[in-house]
Design an enzyme around this catalytic site. Structure first.
Site, mmCIF file in Angstrom:
data_model
loop_
_atom_site.group_PDB
_atom_site.id
_atom_site.type_symbol
_atom_site.label_atom_id
_atom_site.label_comp_id
_atom_site.label_asym_id
_atom_site.label_seq_id
_atom_site.Cartn_x
_atom_site.Cartn_y
_atom_site.Cartn_z
ATOM 1 N N LEU A 70 0.831 -1.205 0.000
ATOM 2 C CA LEU A 70 0.000 0.000 0.000
ATOM 3 C C LEU A 70 0.864 1.251 0.000
ATOM 4 C CD1 LEU A 70 -2.322 -1.533 2.697
ATOM 5 C CD2 LEU A 70 -3.007 -1.077 0.332
ATOM 6 N N PRO A 71 0.278 2.416 -0.326
ATOM 7 C CA PRO A 71 1.118 3.614 -0.488
ATOM 8 C C PRO A 71 1.876 4.054 0.767
ATOM 9 C CG PRO A 71 -1.016 3.934 -1.546
ATOM 10 C CD PRO A 71 -1.104 2.640 -0.779
ATOM 11 N N THR A 101 6.494 0.623 1.869
ATOM 12 C CA THR A 101 7.496 1.427 2.583
ATOM 13 C C THR A 101 6.749 2.367 3.509
ATOM 14 O OG1 THR A 101 8.909 1.352 0.632
ATOM 15 C CG2 THR A 101 9.469 2.967 2.325
ATOM 16 N N LYS A 176 15.269 -0.260 4.374
ATOM 17 C CA LYS A 176 14.657 0.330 3.174
ATOM 18 C C LYS A 176 14.852 1.858 3.166
ATOM 19 C CE LYS A 176 11.902 1.106 -0.367
ATOM 20 N NZ LYS A 176 12.278 0.825 -1.751
ATOM 21 N N LYS A 244 7.556 10.928 -0.015
ATOM 22 C CA LYS A 244 7.064 10.236 1.188
ATOM 23 C C LYS A 244 8.210 9.473 1.861
ATOM 24 C CE LYS A 244 5.634 6.245 0.640
ATOM 25 N NZ LYS A 244 6.062 4.852 0.717
HETATM 26 P P1 NAD Z 1 0.386 2.411 -5.947
HETATM 27 O O1 NAD Z 1 -0.164 3.695 -5.466
HETATM 28 O O2 NAD Z 1 0.593 2.202 -7.411
HETATM 29 O O3 NAD Z 1 -0.563 1.201 -5.449
HETATM 30 C C1 NAD Z 1 -1.153 1.159 -4.181
HETATM 31 C C2 NAD Z 1 -2.480 0.422 -4.280
HETATM 32 O O4 NAD Z 1 -3.065 0.360 -2.964
HETATM 33 C C3 NAD Z 1 -3.501 1.128 -5.180
HETATM 34 O O5 NAD Z 1 -4.014 0.196 -6.125
HETATM 35 C C4 NAD Z 1 -4.593 1.596 -4.202
HETATM 36 O O6 NAD Z 1 -5.900 1.576 -4.768
HETATM 37 C C5 NAD Z 1 -4.456 0.556 -3.096
HETATM 38 N N1 NAD Z 1 -4.994 0.978 -1.808
HETATM 39 C C6 NAD Z 1 -4.854 2.173 -1.174
HETATM 40 N N2 NAD Z 1 -5.460 2.132 0.033
HETATM 41 C C7 NAD Z 1 -5.991 0.896 0.149
HETATM 42 C C8 NAD Z 1 -6.745 0.246 1.159
HETATM 43 N N3 NAD Z 1 -7.062 0.862 2.307
HETATM 44 N N4 NAD Z 1 -7.121 -1.046 0.966
HETATM 45 C C9 NAD Z 1 -6.808 -1.696 -0.183
HETATM 46 N N5 NAD Z 1 -6.099 -1.121 -1.187
HETATM 47 C C10 NAD Z 1 -5.705 0.154 -1.018
HETATM 48 O O7 NAD Z 1 1.746 2.191 -5.150
HETATM 49 P P2 NAD Z 1 2.978 1.253 -5.576
HETATM 50 O O8 NAD Z 1 3.866 1.967 -6.520
HETATM 51 O O9 NAD Z 1 2.463 -0.105 -5.920
HETATM 52 O O10 NAD Z 1 3.773 1.217 -4.178
HETATM 53 C C11 NAD Z 1 3.299 0.479 -3.065
HETATM 54 C C12 NAD Z 1 4.328 0.586 -1.956
HETATM 55 O O11 NAD Z 1 5.565 0.036 -2.396
HETATM 56 C C13 NAD Z 1 4.631 2.032 -1.503
HETATM 57 O O12 NAD Z 1 4.823 2.064 -0.109
HETATM 58 C C14 NAD Z 1 5.905 2.352 -2.251
HETATM 59 O O13 NAD Z 1 6.678 3.343 -1.581
HETATM 60 C C15 NAD Z 1 6.598 1.008 -2.277
HETATM 61 N N6 NAD Z 1 7.527 0.815 -3.397
HETATM 62 C C16 NAD Z 1 7.185 1.241 -4.638
HETATM 63 C C17 NAD Z 1 8.091 1.086 -5.688
HETATM 64 C C18 NAD Z 1 7.779 1.579 -7.093
HETATM 65 O O14 NAD Z 1 8.723 1.691 -7.895
HETATM 66 N N7 NAD Z 1 6.531 1.883 -7.424
HETATM 67 C C19 NAD Z 1 9.338 0.481 -5.444
HETATM 68 C C20 NAD Z 1 9.627 0.011 -4.184
HETATM 69 C C21 NAD Z 1 8.711 0.195 -3.155
#
Ligand code: NAD
Length: 299
Positions: A70-71, A101, A176, A244
């Site tokens: 999740l975000p 994260t 991380k 963030k």
């Molecule tokens: P994203 O925003 O693309 O996806 C998050 C998903 O969570 C969305 O589909 C959203 O609808 C869902 N969501 C939000 N609140 C929710 C809830 N209460 N219940 C169910 N679903 C819910 O984010 P992402 O890029 O997939 O990143 C996710 C995590 O991984 C973050 O913490 C980010 O920092 C970390 N991360 C991302 C990357 C990257 O390159 N994108 C790399 C490493 C780590």
């Protein structure tokens, strides 16, 4: 987990990363119950072979473990502590793994609250971006109980290649955040080298090629350099998410009285990028801050 090492996994959060991780879990033979607040994301996971779930509790129902991706901290707190959350309705295997994260302090509270309710928890954030998620080559760093790590490992192996138990509750998030600190300062260093090279009339692709062959080589320069040079601000790891992460780094460092002047400097540039509407752009769009500072904003 079955004798064949295949398990039933509840997966919550099917965005940029989660969507690909679910595909790899399914490809490795695990069964997935998938939930996201965005219905289209659930439909996409079902098309890939997952079973649709209607809440975090429903995703966890009957599973060996539940994973969240999740975000930010409040989203994970909602999934654990909220109505239909995992604290009240844990998976049958009594193991919850958060791979987002988020704040190490919040994570330690989740460990304690879930442990008091008889459920193990791992903070297991990842590095490697959407490409690593797609290719199942993520680096996964887990904090928490060693037994829980051993149980989760077959599932981690479907999503990543470097899988490390880095210590006690919260240690995964700490590692991380160290990773993100290095990424942030590294991308800033690349921006500065490209800005100086451009102002000097040097060919930037050649500059990148030479740097990649020497001691200035880095993942950021390799993977994001081409988009930075081309002025392509498009998709990728969003500026908002990097901001963030740098905020989490600073909160953590301040709580421990560790000065991080370099991190403070680059965080200010992320603030500038967001103020110019770049929040949804990829991380490489940090170079547009340097475009603005060097009168190249119209390129
Ligand atoms: P994203 O925003 O693309 O996806 C998050 C998903 O969570 C969305 O589909 C959203 O609808 C869902 N969501 C939000 N609140 C929710 C809830 N209460 N219940 C169910 N679903 C819910 O984010 P992402 O890029 O997939 O990143 C996710 C995590 O991984 C973050 O913490 C980010 O920092 C970390 N991360 C991302 C990357 C990257 O390159 N994108 C790399 C490493 C780590």
């Amino acid at each position: 987990m079955g004798r064949d090492g295949k398990g039933d996994v509840g997966f919550i959060g099917l965005g940029t990363m989660g969507r690909e991780m679910v595909r790899n879990l399914l490809g490795a033979g695990h069964r997935v119950r998938a939930f996201d607040i965005a219905a289209a994301a659930v439909e996409d996971a079902v098309a890939a072979g997952a079973v649709a779930a209607s809440s975090p509790a429903d995703a966890a129902h009957g599973c060996d473990l539940a994973i969240s991706m999740l975000p930010d901290t409040p989203h994970v707190e909602a999934v654990i502590y909220g109505a239909d959350g995992l604290l009240a309705a844990p998976p049958a295997g009594r193991l919850v793994v958060d791979m987002s994260t988020i704040s190490p302090v919040a994570v330690r509270r989740m460990h304690a609250d879930l442990a008091a309710a008889g459920t193990a928890f791992l903070d297991a954030p990842v590095s490697g971006g959407p490409v690593g998620a797609k290719n199942a080559t993520l680096s996964i760093m887990a904090g928490g109980d060693a037994d829980a790590f051993v149980r989760a490992r077959p599932v981690f192996e479907a999503m990543g290649t470097t899988i490390t138990h880095v210590g006690a509750p919260g240690a995964g998030q700490t590692v991380k955040l160290c990773n993100q600190l290095v990424c942030g300062l590294n991308i800033q260093a690349i921006c500065e080298a490209l800005a100086l090279g451009r102002a000097s009339g040097v060919d930037l692709e050649q500059l990148r090629h030479v740097l990649l062959g020497g001691s200035a080589a880095s993942w950021m320069l390799d993977k994001l350099g081409p988009a930075m040079i081309a002025g392509d601000a498009g998709a990728g790891f969003r500026i908002d998410l990097m901001f963030k992460d740098l905020r989490l780094v600073q909160e953590h460092a301040q709580a421990l009285s560790v000065p991080l002047p370099g991190t403070a400097l680059v965080t200010g540039q992320y603030v500038e990028a967001r103020a110019h509407g770049e929040g949804a752009n990829g991380n490489q769009a940090l170079f547009r801050v340097y475009d603005r500072m060097t009168n190249q904003a119209s390129r």
